[in-house]
Design a protein around this motif. Structure first.
Motif, PDB file in Angstrom:
ATOM      1  N   ALA A 197      -1.351  -2.383  -2.030  1.00  0.00           N
ATOM      2  CA  ALA A 197      -2.026  -2.282  -0.733  1.00  0.00           C
ATOM      3  C   ALA A 197      -3.148  -1.256  -0.777  1.00  0.00           C
ATOM      4  CB  ALA A 197      -1.012  -1.916   0.352  1.00  0.00           C
ATOM      5  N   ILE A 198      -2.946  -0.159  -1.503  1.00  0.00           N
ATOM      6  CA  ILE A 198      -3.991   0.856  -1.636  1.00  0.00           C
ATOM      7  C   ILE A 198      -5.148   0.321  -2.468  1.00  0.00           C
ATOM      8  CG2 ILE A 198      -4.535   3.108  -2.643  1.00  0.00           C
ATOM      9  CD1 ILE A 198      -1.732   4.029  -1.882  1.00  0.00           C
ATOM     10  N   LEU A 199      -4.848  -0.293  -3.614  1.00  0.00           N
ATOM     11  CA  LEU A 199      -5.905  -0.771  -4.512  1.00  0.00           C
ATOM     12  C   LEU A 199      -6.746  -1.861  -3.866  1.00  0.00           C
ATOM     13  CD1 LEU A 199      -4.087  -0.906  -7.971  1.00  0.00           C
ATOM     14  CD2 LEU A 199      -5.667   0.814  -7.116  1.00  0.00           C
ATOM     15  N   SER A 200      -6.126  -2.711  -3.080  1.00  0.00           N
ATOM     16  CA  SER A 200      -6.847  -3.826  -2.455  1.00  0.00           C
ATOM     17  C   SER A 200      -7.497  -3.434  -1.147  1.00  0.00           C
ATOM     18  CB  SER A 200      -5.881  -4.988  -2.209  1.00  0.00           C
ATOM     19  OG  SER A 200      -4.869  -4.603  -1.284  1.00  0.00           O
ATOM     20  N   SER A 201      -7.268  -2.203  -0.701  1.00  0.00           N
ATOM     21  CA  SER A 201      -7.733  -1.710   0.601  1.00  0.00           C
ATOM     22  C   SER A 201      -7.084  -2.463   1.755  1.00  0.00           C
ATOM     23  CB  SER A 201      -9.264  -1.777   0.714  1.00  0.00           C
ATOM     24  OG  SER A 201      -9.868  -0.803  -0.117  1.00  0.00           O
ATOM     25  N   LEU A 202      -5.913  -3.041   1.510  1.00  0.00           N
ATOM     26  CA  LEU A 202      -5.105  -3.532   2.616  1.00  0.00           C
ATOM     27  C   LEU A 202      -4.657  -2.351   3.454  1.00  0.00           C
ATOM     28  CD1 LEU A 202      -3.480  -5.655   4.158  1.00  0.00           C
ATOM     29  CD2 LEU A 202      -1.702  -5.497   2.399  1.00  0.00           C
ATOM     30  N   ALA A 203      -4.332  -1.249   2.791  1.00  0.00           N
ATOM     31  CA  ALA A 203      -4.038   0.000   3.489  1.00  0.00           C
ATOM     32  C   ALA A 203      -5.346   0.649   3.925  1.00  0.00           C
ATOM     33  CB  ALA A 203      -3.268   0.952   2.571  1.00  0.00           C
TER      34      ALA A 203
END
Length: 613
Positions: A446-452
């Protein structure tokens, strides 16, 4: 450490200010690509004649006498107008990588090709670390699988002391960190990644049957193996689409990892000719059509079965139990991977042959999915307090308790686990049930994909720091927390002897997750956390024989059924080291936040409990 970059006639100068204020200037020569591939790195014909296909009684599909890739390929330097190309580096200011609420260190400004000087300076660690790295590379080289003389992947493990089972195969999921390692390597070797992508694309075109049921056209194999035929002098491919998997479950995540790796290859090599091939475009479309199909589901999340991802065992609760749902239904790992793959595919898709329609569907799904996950999967102290005070049976579009979660279903451990600052995406959300467990893969992806969001990414890192002993322990990293125990373990896992408490996928510690954790730490501006985890792994992993996983509440013990010389434990360490030494490598596996995606807004219900004052 603050960094800046400038572009001068296709040669880039990295300007890096260290903590003492000293300045280093690192020069990167322009990348030159070979125009023609070696004959051993050719491509296969996607279609096969009936004479070339043979189906075995056990559900495997066998290909015979298939030459290594006949699709003509050339490596060409991509133009800056391509969709996957980085923005003009001269126009981007680089944020400093330091602990800060401003998580979005603008990594698009980094050039994905590591500087030789930077690599040399960054790898000047202790002799022990250098020896460990050399040992890891040697083991990784031994795991390479060749098909007709060309490298096409890496074995799952090299442990010859036990029965091979399926550890002598090339897994799509397992190869991902190996592929990154060869892309990030000083003398980069992208050929093995390219061959792997083309080989698995070819396998996607096979008919896929389990018993008498035919799988969707876009399904990627879970794994494949190469069987040498010494008598005929031919190599035979055997692919597994779930017919031999535990529980006979098709891999949902294989297609997602394939798309993400294709994008990583493109970012690393700047070879856009591969992702723009008609065959590649068709492969992407088939995967997207499979997971974007309309159905009865009212949620933007992707419904999937148990055992369809890395956690390949039954880890969910019975329908009548409200406490744990596990990975069945809408697990955070699959949702984050789904989001990541959609964004990567959106960058690589071309509008021809239905691509434009898919782009529109992706845009709509990404917006809905990001809102859903950021809003309903997110848990921090204020949100936990809100759920604790929820009213049930709300019937209105303005309801706060939209999933009718019963507050009494919150497990006791959550109240002690949740710090006042920090937060995470919980494991699963569906009507009347929430799985409050921590799953590392879903949160890091989620962090890497900028979902977060930036704030959520910072909170996840704060939670890890505050709960280091629980989530990291002695041997990083816990795949999930906490473990299912006693009667709960019996009901949930069916008394699975491999998933006893604090073992395997039930709270076991997996060194392979180090690369994912390191990438998330760097993107969140906290590389020092990753360095600490790397040092912990370096102290033991070679002495222990590079095991698959560790057991115990702190990860002290080598897993009771763990294989030694596990390839992705080896490659995961190498990728983590190369990213710490050269953070620009993060560009291959990181996406910046899409400003067009709306931030979640919570609506207050009329039935929300109010203070008497």
């Amino acid at each position: 450490m603050a960094s800046s970059v400038a572009s001068v006639n296709n040669d880039y100068i990295f300007q890096i200010d260290d903590v003492d204020g000293q300045e280093q200037k690192l020069h990167k020569d322009s990348v030159s690509m070979d125009e023609n591939l070696d004959s051993t790195v050719a491509t296969e014909d996607v279609s096969e004649s009936p004479e070339q296909m043979e189906e075995r009684s056990d559900g495997f599909t066998v290909s015979r006498e298939v030459d290594v890739m006949e699709i003509p390929m050339k490596l060409e330097r991509a133009t800056t107008s391509d969709a996957c190309q980085s923005r003009d580096l001269s126009e981007i200011a680089v944020s400093s990588l330091k602990p800060s609420p401003s998580v979005n260190a603008n990594l698009e400004s980094f050039d994905p090709t590591p500087s030789p000087v930077y690599r040399q300076n960054g790898s000047a660690n202790s002799d022990n670390s250098s020896a460990l790295t050399e040992e890891a590379w040697e083991n990784l080289r031994k795991s390479i699988v060749f098909y007709k003389g060309a490298p096409v992947g890496t074995l799952a493990a090299l442990d010859h002391s036990v029965e091979a089972l399926n550890y002598n195969q090339v897994f799509v999921r397992d190869f991902f960190p190996s592929g990154l390692a060869y892309l990030m390597k000083g003398d980069a070797q992208p050929e093995i990644v390219k061959n792997f992508l083309l080989k698995t694309l070819h396998l996607q075109g096979w008919e896929k049957r389990i018993d008498n049921f035919t799988l969707g056209e876009g399904v990627m194999p879970a794994s494949f193996m190469v069987m040498p035929d010494t008598e005929r002098g031919k190599d035979t491919l055997i692919a597994d689409f779930g017919a031999s998997a535990i529980g006979r479950v098709a891999p949902v995540d294989s297609g997602f990892w394939w798309i993400i790796l294709l994008r990583s290859y493109t970012k690393s090599t700047r070879d856009h000719t591969l992702c723009e091939m008609p065959e590649m475009q068709r492969g992407i479309r088939l995967i997207l059509n499979l997971c974007l199909a309309d159905g009865f589901d009212t949620f933007p999340t992707l419904l999937c079965a148990d055992g369809c991802s890395m956690i390949d065992r039954r880890m969910h609760q019975q329908p009548l139990d409200l406490f744990e749902q596990g990975i069945y239904g809408y697990p955070i790992e699959i949702q984050a991977l789904f989001f990541f793959a959609l964004r990567c595919a959106r960058q690589m898709l071309k509008p021809e042959n239905g691509g434009k329609e898919l782009m529109e569907r992706i845009d709509k799904r990404i917006t809905a999915l990001s809102y859903h996950i950021r809003t309903y999967y997110w848990l921090d102290f204020p949100q936990l307090n809100n759920i604790y005070r929820y009213r049930t049976e709300e019937y209105s579009h303005t309801a706060v308790n939209k999933f009718n979660v019963i507050p009494e279903s919150i497990p006791d451990w959550v109240f002690d686990f949740m710090p006042l600052t920090g937060g995470y995406f919980i494991g699963n959300v569906s009507p009347a049930r929430m799985d409050f467990r921590w799953f590392l893969i879903g949160n890091c992806v989620a962090i890497l994909s900028s979902l977060a969001t930036q704030q959520q990414a910072t909170a996840i890192m704060e939670l890890i720091e505050k709960r280091w002993e629980l989530l990291i322990g002695e041997m990083p990293l816990k795949i999930s927390y906490p473990a299912l125990e006693s009667n709960e373990w019996r009901i949930v896992t069916g008394c699975d002897p491999k998933n006893t408490r604090w073992s395997y996928h039930n709270g076991g510690s997996w060194p392979v997750l180090l690369w994912l954790f390191t990438a998330a730490c760097i993107k969140s501006g906290k590389p020092h956390i990753a360095k600490k985890a790397i040092e912990q792994i370096e102290a033991r992993i070679s002495k222990d024989g590079w095991p698959e996983y560790y057991d115990g509440k702190k990860g002290l013990y080598i897993g009771k059924q763990a294989r030694k010389l596990q390839t992705w434990s080896i490659s995961g360490y190498l990728v983590a080291k190369m990213m710490i030494e050269n953070p620009s490598n993060l560009l291959m596996i990181s996406l910046e936040e899409d400003k067009k995606i709306a931030k979640p807004k919570l609506t207050r219900s009329v039935s929300w409990p109010r203070d008497s004052s």
